[in-house]
Write a protein that holds these residues in place. Sequence first.
Motif, mmCIF file in Angstrom:
data_model
loop_
_atom_site.group_PDB
_atom_site.id
_atom_site.type_symbol
_atom_site.label_atom_id
_atom_site.label_comp_id
_atom_site.label_asym_id
_atom_site.label_seq_id
_atom_site.Cartn_x
_atom_site.Cartn_y
_atom_site.Cartn_z
ATOM 1 N N THR A 82 17.777 -28.002 -22.583
ATOM 2 C CA THR A 82 18.548 -27.031 -22.049
ATOM 3 C C THR A 82 18.261 -25.828 -23.068
ATOM 4 O O THR A 82 18.335 -26.216 -24.488
ATOM 5 C CB THR A 82 20.028 -27.350 -22.010
ATOM 6 O OG1 THR A 82 20.555 -27.744 -23.253
ATOM 7 C CG2 THR A 82 20.518 -28.026 -21.018
ATOM 8 N N GLN A 83 18.214 -24.567 -22.715
ATOM 9 C CA GLN A 83 18.405 -23.352 -23.562
ATOM 10 C C GLN A 83 19.109 -22.221 -22.790
ATOM 11 O O GLN A 83 19.196 -22.204 -21.754
ATOM 12 C CB GLN A 83 16.691 -22.891 -23.577
ATOM 13 C CG GLN A 83 16.261 -22.301 -22.416
ATOM 14 C CD GLN A 83 15.005 -21.812 -22.445
ATOM 15 O OE1 GLN A 83 14.169 -21.858 -23.606
ATOM 16 N NE2 GLN A 83 14.196 -21.124 -21.496
ATOM 17 N N ASN A 84 19.502 -21.263 -23.643
ATOM 18 C CA ASN A 84 20.018 -20.089 -23.130
ATOM 19 C C ASN A 84 21.305 -20.450 -21.942
ATOM 20 O O ASN A 84 21.360 -19.565 -20.900
ATOM 21 C CB ASN A 84 19.258 -19.250 -22.656
ATOM 22 C CG ASN A 84 18.084 -18.886 -23.583
ATOM 23 O OD1 ASN A 84 18.433 -18.517 -24.647
ATOM 24 N ND2 ASN A 84 16.669 -18.715 -23.014
ATOM 25 N N LEU A 85 22.116 -21.311 -22.122
ATOM 26 C CA LEU A 85 23.168 -21.633 -21.015
ATOM 27 C C LEU A 85 23.923 -20.859 -20.976
ATOM 28 O O LEU A 85 24.383 -20.120 -21.927
ATOM 29 C CB LEU A 85 23.519 -23.153 -21.312
ATOM 30 C CG LEU A 85 22.746 -24.409 -21.105
ATOM 31 C CD1 LEU A 85 23.470 -25.982 -21.591
ATOM 32 C CD2 LEU A 85 22.075 -24.509 -19.590
ATOM 33 N N LYS A 86 24.307 -20.581 -19.611
ATOM 34 C CA LYS A 86 25.500 -19.444 -19.280
ATOM 35 C C LYS A 86 26.592 -20.119 -18.836
ATOM 36 O O LYS A 86 26.467 -21.282 -18.024
ATOM 37 C CB LYS A 86 25.134 -18.464 -18.380
ATOM 38 C CG LYS A 86 23.785 -17.655 -18.816
ATOM 39 C CD LYS A 86 24.165 -16.576 -20.272
ATOM 40 C CE LYS A 86 23.056 -16.151 -20.516
ATOM 41 N NZ LYS A 86 22.983 -15.528 -21.903
ATOM 42 N N ALA A 87 27.956 -19.629 -19.104
ATOM 43 C CA ALA A 87 29.002 -20.411 -18.483
ATOM 44 C C ALA A 87 28.930 -20.375 -16.988
ATOM 45 O O ALA A 87 28.429 -19.588 -16.402
ATOM 46 C CB ALA A 87 30.489 -19.678 -18.874
ATOM 47 N N GLY A 88 29.327 -21.416 -16.384
ATOM 48 C CA GLY A 88 29.404 -21.735 -15.153
ATOM 49 C C GLY A 88 29.298 -23.264 -14.586
ATOM 50 O O GLY A 88 29.227 -24.021 -15.264
ATOM 51 N N ASP A 89 29.520 -23.425 -13.385
ATOM 52 C CA ASP A 89 29.243 -24.934 -12.614
ATOM 53 C C ASP A 89 27.953 -24.834 -12.050
ATOM 54 O O ASP A 89 27.620 -24.084 -11.306
ATOM 55 C CB ASP A 89 30.186 -25.035 -11.796
ATOM 56 C CG ASP A 89 31.714 -25.041 -12.434
ATOM 57 O OD1 ASP A 89 31.978 -25.444 -13.710
ATOM 58 O OD2 ASP A 89 32.691 -24.695 -11.730
ATOM 59 N N TRP A 90 27.325 -25.906 -12.685
ATOM 60 C CA TRP A 90 25.863 -25.966 -12.139
ATOM 61 C C TRP A 90 25.672 -27.547 -11.664
ATOM 62 O O TRP A 90 26.260 -28.414 -11.749
ATOM 63 C CB TRP A 90 24.917 -25.927 -13.277
ATOM 64 C CG TRP A 90 24.953 -24.506 -13.934
ATOM 65 C CD1 TRP A 90 26.099 -24.252 -15.036
ATOM 66 C CD2 TRP A 90 24.557 -23.362 -13.712
ATOM 67 N NE1 TRP A 90 25.835 -23.141 -15.417
ATOM 68 C CE2 TRP A 90 25.061 -22.273 -14.687
ATOM 69 C CE3 TRP A 90 23.515 -22.851 -12.749
ATOM 70 C CZ2 TRP A 90 24.537 -21.032 -14.740
ATOM 71 C CZ3 TRP A 90 22.947 -21.566 -12.916
ATOM 72 C CH2 TRP A 90 23.626 -20.623 -13.580
ATOM 73 N N ILE A 91 24.305 -27.685 -10.903
ATOM 74 C CA ILE A 91 24.124 -29.107 -10.478
ATOM 75 C C ILE A 91 22.620 -29.409 -11.103
ATOM 76 O O ILE A 91 21.537 -28.579 -10.899
ATOM 77 C CB ILE A 91 24.065 -29.092 -8.992
ATOM 78 C CG1 ILE A 91 25.310 -28.897 -8.251
ATOM 79 C CG2 ILE A 91 23.183 -30.508 -8.700
ATOM 80 C CD1 ILE A 91 26.443 -30.061 -8.408
ATOM 81 N N VAL A 92 22.477 -30.413 -11.709
ATOM 82 C CA VAL A 92 21.068 -30.583 -12.323
ATOM 83 C C VAL A 92 20.494 -31.875 -11.493
ATOM 84 O O VAL A 92 21.400 -32.839 -11.418
ATOM 85 C CB VAL A 92 21.110 -31.210 -13.898
ATOM 86 C CG1 VAL A 92 19.808 -31.676 -14.429
ATOM 87 C CG2 VAL A 92 21.736 -29.920 -14.504
ATOM 88 N N ASN A 93 19.400 -31.679 -11.149
ATOM 89 C CA ASN A 93 18.894 -32.721 -10.076
ATOM 90 C C ASN A 93 17.506 -33.396 -10.993
ATOM 91 O O ASN A 93 16.367 -32.467 -11.138
ATOM 92 C CB ASN A 93 18.562 -32.272 -8.850
ATOM 93 C CG ASN A 93 18.054 -32.861 -7.749
ATOM 94 O OD1 ASN A 93 18.884 -33.934 -7.378
ATOM 95 N ND2 ASN A 93 16.836 -33.110 -7.414
ATOM 96 N N ILE A 94 17.384 -34.557 -10.946
ATOM 97 C CA ILE A 94 16.396 -35.272 -11.400
ATOM 98 C C ILE A 94 15.417 -36.242 -10.415
ATOM 99 O O ILE A 94 16.211 -37.139 -9.817
ATOM 100 C CB ILE A 94 16.472 -35.912 -12.687
ATOM 101 C CG1 ILE A 94 16.761 -35.118 -13.870
ATOM 102 C CG2 ILE A 94 14.984 -36.644 -13.180
ATOM 103 C CD1 ILE A 94 18.152 -35.466 -14.417
ATOM 104 N N SER A 95 14.378 -35.893 -10.128
ATOM 105 C CA SER A 95 13.407 -36.514 -8.916
ATOM 106 C C SER A 95 12.378 -37.191 -9.748
ATOM 107 O O SER A 95 11.822 -36.674 -10.680
ATOM 108 C CB SER A 95 13.093 -35.736 -7.875
ATOM 109 O OG SER A 95 14.147 -35.277 -7.139
ATOM 110 N N ALA A 96 11.781 -38.258 -9.200
ATOM 111 C CA ALA A 96 10.733 -38.989 -9.611
ATOM 112 C C ALA A 96 10.107 -39.935 -8.432
ATOM 113 O O ALA A 96 10.981 -39.993 -7.485
ATOM 114 C CB ALA A 96 10.895 -39.774 -10.856
ATOM 115 N N ALA A 97 8.902 -40.267 -8.688
ATOM 116 C CA ALA A 97 8.328 -41.064 -7.718
ATOM 117 C C ALA A 97 8.488 -42.513 -8.287
ATOM 118 O O ALA A 97 8.153 -42.878 -9.641
ATOM 119 C CB ALA A 97 6.897 -40.881 -7.603
#
Length: 110
Positions: free
Chosen positions: A74-89
């Motif tokens: 992570t870098q330069n995060l701003k306040a708020g509500d986010w969703i992080v999604n990790i996909s892979a084969a």
Amino acid sequence: MTKYTVSLDDALGPPVILHEGDAVAWSINVPDVSVGVTDATLTMYRQNSGADVSSTYFTGSMSVSGTTIVTKTTQNLKAGDWIVNISAAVDGQTYTVYRFPLIVKRANQI
């Protein structure tokens, strides 16, 4: 973080709370894999928005070793509500292997 099953892209994990400016990478284990895990990608978006902002808030590259995925940092995060999604084969099929709410607070918030 451990993803216990890979089925139907159902991979929601518990919320993660960080502060603005935190630099964090996650290690995700994908168990019960026969052939292997490859081609990991990460997206980040505001809740209820489809715009991927991961290039703004993450740096570096994803890596995969065996069944473990290490995310970008992570870098330069701003306040708020986010969703992080990790996909892979996984064993030749692309899945969402982990998804979690990311709550970013200002440095002066507890």
